[in-house]
Scaffold this active site. Structure first.
Site, PDB file in Angstrom:
ATOM      1  N   SER A 170      41.215  37.860  52.021  1.00 50.67           N
ATOM      2  CA  SER A 170      40.892  39.276  52.142  1.00 50.67           C
ATOM      3  C   SER A 170      42.122  40.136  51.970  1.00 50.67           C
ATOM      4  CB  SER A 170      40.276  39.561  53.509  1.00 50.67           C
ATOM      5  OG  SER A 170      39.038  38.930  53.603  1.00 50.67           O
ATOM      6  N   LEU A 172      44.715  39.474  50.249  1.00 54.78           N
ATOM      7  CA  LEU A 172      45.069  39.498  48.836  1.00 54.78           C
ATOM      8  C   LEU A 172      44.146  40.415  48.049  1.00 54.78           C
ATOM      9  CD1 LEU A 172      45.777  35.709  48.228  1.00 54.78           C
ATOM     10  CD2 LEU A 172      47.446  37.553  48.293  1.00 54.78           C
ATOM     11  N   ASN A 173      42.882  40.482  48.465  1.00 58.78           N
ATOM     12  CA  ASN A 173      41.897  41.270  47.735  1.00 58.78           C
ATOM     13  C   ASN A 173      42.008  42.760  47.984  1.00 58.78           C
ATOM     14  OD1 ASN A 173      40.756  39.034  46.563  1.00 58.78           O
ATOM     15  ND2 ASN A 173      39.260  38.763  48.187  1.00 58.78           N
ATOM     16  N   TYR A 174      42.568  43.176  49.118  1.00 55.06           N
ATOM     17  CA  TYR A 174      42.533  44.581  49.479  1.00 55.06           C
ATOM     18  C   TYR A 174      43.887  45.266  49.528  1.00 55.06           C
ATOM     19  CZ  TYR A 174      37.741  43.524  50.499  1.00 55.06           C
ATOM     20  OH  TYR A 174      36.455  43.136  50.385  1.00 55.06           O
ATOM     21  N   LEU A 175      44.946  44.551  49.245  1.00 52.97           N
ATOM     22  CA  LEU A 175      46.261  45.172  49.238  1.00 52.97           C
ATOM     23  C   LEU A 175      46.727  45.352  47.792  1.00 52.97           C
ATOM     24  CD1 LEU A 175      48.014  43.271  52.129  1.00 52.97           C
ATOM     25  CD2 LEU A 175      47.059  45.541  52.179  1.00 52.97           C
TER      26      LEU A 175
END
Length: 183
Positions: A170, A172-175
């Site tokens: 998560s 990695l997906n949102y930053l």
């Protein structure tokens, strides 16, 4: 566009789908709990990077209309329709309340009985402040049961949803990596 593999002998694929709106490659229903499992793209893959870039660009575009959205949900606080009022309050919480606030509230609630004050360590010396403090406490304690119920519902939902995702992924997906590099 490539040829997909044949299933193992004695089995068949439920479906083969081309869907460029998802980032998973394969899904199946797990046989113990019946939950859906996914095989995802590697976070460093080109396709995943492009999807993330599109997501970050969308966030940048949304930044241009955030003031208008905030004004709208504030206006909706006065709506005659309760559904719209509730949506407006939920949007306010999503927009303004930091996760650290929830963590602190959880900490404040530890080892307390339902009738205990949430902010039991505040010490006010003047009488007029004390009256104001008591009124504030009384007001806060009226919605306490609803807040505790909401907290339990959020925890239950979090537990259920976290079964499906890896929290490291998560992040990695949102930053946006451009932010990390700039920092």
């Amino acid at each position: 566009d490539s040829k997909y593999p044949t299933p193992p002998p004695g089995t068949k694929w439920k479906e083969v789908r081309h869907d460029n709106k998802v980032t998973w490659l394969v899904s199946w229903t797990e046989n113990i709990q019946g939950s859906i499992k996914y095989i995802m793209l590697n976070p460093s893959s080109r396709i995943k990077g492009e999807k993330d870039w599109q997501k970050y660009e969308t966030a940048r575009r949304l930044k241009k209309c955030v003031d208008r959205l905030r004004a709208q949900y504030r206006e909706d606080w006065k709506s005659k329709e309760m559904r719209i009022r509730q949506r407006a309050v939920a949007l306010y919480f999503i927009d303004k309340v930091n996760i650290n606030v929830f963590k602190n509230l959880q900490l404040f609630m530890e080892n307390k009985e339902p009738d205990d004050d949430l902010f039991d360590r505040l010490n006010v010396s003047h009488d007029n402040r004390r009256v104001s403090k008591i009124l504030s406490y009384n007001r806060a304690n009226r919605a306490r049961i609803e807040e505790q119920l909401m907290k339990l519902e959020v925890q239950a939902t979090d537990r259920e949803e976290n079964k499906q995702i890896a929290l490291g992924t998560s992040k990695l997906n949102y930053l946006d990596p451009r932010i990390s590099v700039a920092w």
